[in-house]
Design a protein around this motif. Structure first.
Motif, mmCIF file in Angstrom:
data_model
loop_
_atom_site.group_PDB
_atom_site.id
_atom_site.type_symbol
_atom_site.label_atom_id
_atom_site.label_comp_id
_atom_site.label_asym_id
_atom_site.label_seq_id
_atom_site.Cartn_x
_atom_site.Cartn_y
_atom_site.Cartn_z
ATOM 1 N N ARG A 190 0.815 -1.221 0.000
ATOM 2 C CA ARG A 190 0.000 0.000 0.000
ATOM 3 C C ARG A 190 0.846 1.267 0.000
ATOM 4 O O ARG A 190 0.551 2.205 -0.761
ATOM 5 N N PRO A 191 1.910 1.369 0.809
ATOM 6 C CA PRO A 191 2.722 2.599 0.744
ATOM 7 C C PRO A 191 3.349 2.818 -0.631
ATOM 8 O O PRO A 191 3.496 3.955 -1.072
ATOM 9 N N VAL A 192 3.715 1.726 -1.315
ATOM 10 C CA VAL A 192 4.303 1.851 -2.647
ATOM 11 C C VAL A 192 3.264 2.355 -3.637
ATOM 12 O O VAL A 192 3.538 3.227 -4.471
ATOM 13 N N ALA A 193 2.041 1.801 -3.551
ATOM 14 C CA ALA A 193 0.977 2.243 -4.449
ATOM 15 C C ALA A 193 0.577 3.682 -4.171
ATOM 16 O O ALA A 193 0.230 4.435 -5.090
ATOM 17 N N ALA A 194 0.633 4.089 -2.894
ATOM 18 C CA ALA A 194 0.264 5.456 -2.541
ATOM 19 C C ALA A 194 1.333 6.462 -2.948
ATOM 20 O O ALA A 194 1.028 7.636 -3.167
ATOM 21 N N ASP A 195 2.572 6.017 -3.054
ATOM 22 C CA ASP A 195 3.663 6.912 -3.412
ATOM 23 C C ASP A 195 4.540 6.252 -4.470
ATOM 24 O O ASP A 195 5.659 5.817 -4.196
ATOM 25 N N PRO A 196 4.056 6.118 -5.708
ATOM 26 C CA PRO A 196 4.845 5.459 -6.757
ATOM 27 C C PRO A 196 6.137 6.192 -7.086
ATOM 28 O O PRO A 196 7.030 5.613 -7.700
ATOM 29 N N PHE A 197 6.243 7.455 -6.666
ATOM 30 C CA PHE A 197 7.478 8.199 -6.930
ATOM 31 C C PHE A 197 8.671 7.547 -6.246
ATOM 32 O O PHE A 197 9.816 7.708 -6.689
ATOM 33 N N SER A 198 8.408 6.777 -5.170
ATOM 34 C CA SER A 198 9.498 6.095 -4.476
ATOM 35 C C SER A 198 10.180 5.085 -5.390
ATOM 36 O O SER A 198 11.376 4.820 -5.256
ATOM 37 N N LEU A 199 9.425 4.518 -6.334
ATOM 38 C CA LEU A 199 10.024 3.594 -7.296
ATOM 39 C C LEU A 199 10.985 4.333 -8.221
ATOM 40 O O LEU A 199 12.034 3.798 -8.604
ATOM 41 N N VAL A 200 10.626 5.558 -8.582
ATOM 42 C CA VAL A 200 11.500 6.362 -9.447
ATOM 43 C C VAL A 200 12.797 6.709 -8.727
ATOM 44 O O VAL A 200 13.886 6.649 -9.312
ATOM 45 N N VAL A 201 12.690 7.042 -7.443
ATOM 46 C CA VAL A 201 13.879 7.371 -6.658
ATOM 47 C C VAL A 201 14.833 6.187 -6.624
ATOM 48 O O VAL A 201 16.058 6.333 -6.714
ATOM 49 N N GLY A 202 14.271 4.984 -6.522
ATOM 50 C CA GLY A 202 15.111 3.793 -6.490
ATOM 51 C C GLY A 202 15.830 3.520 -7.800
ATOM 52 O O GLY A 202 16.766 2.712 -7.832
ATOM 53 N N LEU A 203 15.418 4.189 -8.869
ATOM 54 C CA LEU A 203 16.042 3.987 -10.175
ATOM 55 C C LEU A 203 17.154 4.985 -10.463
ATOM 56 O O LEU A 203 17.835 4.869 -11.488
ATOM 57 N N ILE A 204 17.338 5.958 -9.584
ATOM 58 C CA ILE A 204 18.323 7.010 -9.860
ATOM 59 C C ILE A 204 19.718 6.421 -10.020
ATOM 60 O O ILE A 204 20.432 6.729 -10.992
ATOM 61 N N GLN A 205 20.141 5.594 -9.088
ATOM 62 C CA GLN A 205 21.491 5.030 -9.164
ATOM 63 C C GLN A 205 21.684 4.150 -10.404
ATOM 64 O O GLN A 205 22.673 4.331 -11.137
ATOM 65 N N PRO A 206 20.776 3.194 -10.688
ATOM 66 C CA PRO A 206 20.962 2.398 -11.910
ATOM 67 C C PRO A 206 20.966 3.240 -13.180
ATOM 68 O O PRO A 206 21.749 2.962 -14.105
ATOM 69 N N LEU A 207 20.125 4.275 -13.246
ATOM 70 C CA LEU A 207 20.098 5.109 -14.436
ATOM 71 C C LEU A 207 21.392 5.901 -14.600
ATOM 72 O O LEU A 207 21.858 6.122 -15.727
ATOM 73 N N PHE A 208 21.990 6.312 -13.489
ATOM 74 C CA PHE A 208 23.286 6.986 -13.578
ATOM 75 C C PHE A 208 24.358 6.038 -14.107
ATOM 76 O O PHE A 208 25.230 6.443 -14.889
#
Length: 260
Positions: free
Chosen positions: A25-43
């Protein structure tokens, strides 16, 4: 007057589903947290990827076919290895103890948490694949689906080990991050996810063969390239499945020891 029948027990599977849904539920309520987790791999893809792509990666139709699967395994590693810290917060503020007095099976509290790691991890991996398609990455359809499944199994296993560690060192929370940092980076380097180890020292190649991440990385590269039936794919699923089983066993044992 008819007797009131006792409530039907859900069973372990139902309890696990309740806990997994609660954790998502917290992940669904704040999907932006998934984007934050992608910052390092994208770099890594943006800054490190061009150095690898400009080099030699034999056996691949396109250099990204070698590098991107390794980054997907990195997402699984970094995205789930630190999740035990969330359990530490629950242990400190009493949330975990309140769950222990509910009718939920105690084992479901651990299994449900661990299974929750599957969904956000696969979503993040799909985003990375879609981002890299315009740059020339061409994943095989069936192999890509199996690759995502393999990533999810690995993530559940690493997340389980992370939760087990959090429970084991619950009275010394600083120990969690000490072990986390000590283990994480050697596993990453010795997996060959960023650089080929073929030309590395013999001792490094030997250690790499005992690293389960090595086999998962090799399996992902084969799967996304459409080589579905290679021995490396079998070894990859075996390594990820063994990691998940070991994580569940250690986590449930730590949970029983902590609640008795």
């Amino acid at each position: 007057m008819s007797a009131v029948s006792p409530p039907r027990r859900r069973g372990l599977a139902g309890d696990v589903l309740i806990v997994t849904t609660r954790e998502l539920r917290p992940v669904a309520a704040d999907p932006f947290s998934l984007v934050v987790g992608l910052i390092q791999p994208l770099f890594f893809l943006l800054l490190f990827g061009p150095l690898v792509v400009s080099g030699t990666t034999p056996g691949t139709a396109h250099p990204w076919a070698w590098f991107v699967p390794g980054i997907l395994v990195m997402i699984s590693l970094f995205g789930t290895a630190g999740t035990g810290s969330n359990l530490q917060y629950d242990l400190q503020d009493g949330s975990h103890e309140r769950l222990l007095v509910t009718p939920l099976a105690r084992s479901s509290l651990f299994v449900g948490r661990a299974l929750k790691e599957f969904v956000p991890l696969v979503v993040q991996a799909v985003v990375v694949v879609l981002v890299m398609v315009p740059f020339g990455f061409r994943p095989h359809a069936a192999g890509g689906v199996l690759g995502l499944l393999l990533l999810g199994v690995l993530g559940v296993g690493i997340g389980s080990l992370s939760y087990a560690l959090a429970i084991a060192v619950r009275e010394q929370d600083w120990m969690f991050w000490t072990v986390h940092q000590t283990v994480l980076f050697p596993l990453m380097i010795l997996s060959g996810m960023l650089l080929p180890l073929d030309e590395g020292p013999a001792w490094m190649r030997v250690l790499a063969r005992f690293n389960p991440l090595t086999h998962v990385v090799e399996a992902e590269r084969d799967l996304f390239a459409g080589r579905i039936t290679t021995p490396e794919v079998g070894y990859g699923f075996l390594a990820a499945g063994t990691t998940a089983v070991l994580g569940f066993l250690l986590g449930l044992r730590a949970l029983r020891a902590a609640t008795h």
